[in-house]
Design an enzyme around this catalytic site. Structure first.
Site, PDB file in Angstrom:
ATOM      1  N   CYS A  21       0.869  -1.183   0.000  1.00 40.21           N
ATOM      2  CA  CYS A  21       0.000   0.000   0.000  1.00 40.21           C
ATOM      3  C   CYS A  21       0.908   1.236   0.000  1.00 40.21           C
ATOM      4  O   CYS A  21       2.132   1.120   0.172  1.00 40.21           O
ATOM      5  CB  CYS A  21      -0.868   0.000   1.254  1.00 40.21           C
ATOM      6  N   HIS A  50       5.214  -4.857   8.980  1.00 40.65           N
ATOM      7  CA  HIS A  50       5.192  -6.240   9.469  1.00 40.65           C
ATOM      8  C   HIS A  50       5.473  -7.231   8.347  1.00 40.65           C
ATOM      9  O   HIS A  50       4.582  -7.934   7.873  1.00 40.65           O
ATOM     10  CB  HIS A  50       3.846  -6.532  10.138  1.00 40.65           C
ATOM     11  N   HIS A  83       3.305   2.146  11.700  1.00 44.10           N
ATOM     12  CA  HIS A  83       2.156   1.924  12.604  1.00 44.10           C
ATOM     13  C   HIS A  83       1.877   3.111  13.515  1.00 44.10           C
ATOM     14  O   HIS A  83       0.823   3.162  14.154  1.00 44.10           O
ATOM     15  CB  HIS A  83       2.410   0.678  13.456  1.00 44.10           C
ATOM     16  N   CYS A 105       2.198   6.142   8.821  1.00 44.80           N
ATOM     17  CA  CYS A 105       1.351   6.319   7.638  1.00 44.80           C
ATOM     18  C   CYS A 105       0.408   7.505   7.867  1.00 44.80           C
ATOM     19  O   CYS A 105      -0.213   7.617   8.934  1.00 44.80           O
ATOM     20  CB  CYS A 105       0.528   5.052   7.395  1.00 44.80           C
ATOM     21  N   GLU A 135      -0.028  -0.300  16.308  1.00 50.30           N
ATOM     22  CA  GLU A 135      -0.860   0.838  15.904  1.00 50.30           C
ATOM     23  C   GLU A 135      -1.824   1.217  17.030  1.00 50.30           C
ATOM     24  O   GLU A 135      -2.053   2.413  17.298  1.00 50.30           O
ATOM     25  CB  GLU A 135      -1.636   0.508  14.631  1.00 50.30           C
ATOM     26  N   CYS A 203      -8.450   1.737   6.362  1.00 43.71           N
ATOM     27  CA  CYS A 203      -7.890   2.494   5.234  1.00 43.71           C
ATOM     28  C   CYS A 203      -8.304   1.903   3.886  1.00 43.71           C
ATOM     29  O   CYS A 203      -8.772   0.769   3.797  1.00 43.71           O
ATOM     30  CB  CYS A 203      -6.372   2.547   5.352  1.00 43.71           C
ATOM     31  N   SER A 231       1.225  -9.631  10.658  1.00 44.84           N
ATOM     32  CA  SER A 231       0.638  -8.568   9.829  1.00 44.84           C
ATOM     33  C   SER A 231      -0.880  -8.622   9.956  1.00 44.84           C
ATOM     34  O   SER A 231      -1.521  -9.558   9.474  1.00 44.84           O
ATOM     35  CB  SER A 231       1.065  -8.750   8.367  1.00 44.84           C
ATOM     36  N   SER A 276       1.841  -5.244   3.374  1.00 43.94           N
ATOM     37  CA  SER A 276       3.267  -5.067   3.672  1.00 43.94           C
ATOM     38  C   SER A 276       4.146  -6.050   2.888  1.00 43.94           C
ATOM     39  O   SER A 276       5.313  -6.242   3.229  1.00 43.94           O
ATOM     40  CB  SER A 276       3.490  -5.241   5.182  1.00 43.94           C
TER      41      SER A 276
END
Ligand code: SF4
Length: 316
Positions: A21, A50, A83, A105, A135, A203, A231, A276
């Site tokens: 992403c 991750h 994160h 991000c 996160e 997201c 992840s 990821s």
């Protein structure tokens, strides 16, 4: 052993979008750029993203991964992972005179800002997410006195709040869209004046990857998701595939961990990768599948993606 005598009968449904992403691409590029500008070593707090392959390749280029900023020598350069981190971590870095580069991000930063705003307005924030995930720790740290983490619908049904008229919800960016909707429905039932974030916290990348895997799962005998076990978005893709009707679904760290037994009796294999995961890891699985007779590849596209995030300002 898998029969490879009738290759044309077998096919791969390849999810699109899949893999990197914009937030992960930016985080990896941030470490590479920091190495280029400041030279090795560059310290990185936690896994930048991750994925073991990504972490190992950055280590070879001179990145040093640490758990806490206290492990970074005074005055050195430290990169914070995609994160996100709590403000406390920024303060700790400043205290140690570290040059901090923040690869959080921008879509996680957006959730941080929502948390600060709701807290300032006196809300009790219910953060839907996985307790202990980096996160979630970073977002909770934006307003620790105001945030309670809840895992899903069961927690939503029992969580105690200070004032039922002043409750807001936020979420981790990489959750299952459907499960989060169910959790929010329970909260709305209990707290009719529940305040919501202005736009979805899950997201675009998580949503698109889940939509694509959902689209192909009903036709897949088995779905393989390339991604690491830590992840969150990759693990969710396995769950979404199973919920959407895949015969079976497996998380594959890399082609070395793939198992021929997964292919027994199958004709259609769904394939995707977490946000990821670099393309090279998925391509190796695709090659492995071709070697087992799954040579026909059909792309199942749920969305187009054109998202791009600029590098952190102190690297531009
Ligand atoms: Fe950002 Fe979403 Fe990627 Fe996480 S998965 S880094 S929130 S774009």
């Amino acid at each position: 052993m898998t029969d490879t005598t009738t290759p044309t009968a077998r096919r791969v449904l390849l999810a699109a979008p899949r893999g990197y992403c914009a937030g992960v691409a930016r985080a990896v590029a941030t470490v590479e750029k920091a190495l280029e500008i400041h030279g090795a070593p560059i310290y990185v707090r936690h896994e930048i993203v991750h994925n073991k392959y990504v972490v190992e390749s950055l280590k070879r280029k001179g990145a040093v991964f640490v758990e806490e900023t206290t492990a970074v020598p005074e005055g050195a350069t430290v990169v914070f992972s995609a994160h996100g981190v709590a403000p406390l971590v920024h303060r700790q870095a400043a205290k140690r005179n570290l040059r901090a580069i923040d690869a959080t991000c921008p879509l996680v930063t957006k959730v941080h800002k929502e948390a600060v705003r709701f807290a300032r307005d006196g809300y009790h924030i219910l953060l839907i997410g996985h307790e202990g995930h980096e996160e979630v720790i970073g977002t909770s740290g934006q307003a620790p006195e105001h945030i309670t983490v809840i895992g899903g619908p069961e927690d939503a049904a029992t969580v105690q709040v200070r004032n039922p008229a002043k409750v807001a919800w936020l979420s981790q960016t990489t959750l299952s869209v459907d499960e989060t909707t169910a959790t929010v429905a329970v909260l709305k039932e209990r707290f009719p004046r529940l305040a919501s974030p202005p736009s979805d916290d899950i997201c675009y990348a998580t949503q698109n990857r889940q939509a694509a895997v959902k689209q192909l799962s009903a036709d897949a005998d088995v779905v393989l998701v390339v991604g690491s076990a830590n992840s969150s978005n990759s693990v969710r893709l396995v769950e979404v595939a199973l919920e959407a009707g895949a015969g079976a679904a497996h998380l594959v760290e890399n082609v070395g961990h793939s198992d021929e037994a997964w292919l027994d009796g199958t004709h259609t294999v769904g394939l995707t990768s977490g946000a990821s995961v670099p393309d090279v890891l998925l391509d190796q699985v695709l090659t492995w599948l071709a070697e087992h007779g799954y040579r026909e590849v059909e792309v199942v596209r749920a969305a187009e993606e054109h998202q791009h995030f600029a590098l952190p300002r102190n690297l531009q």
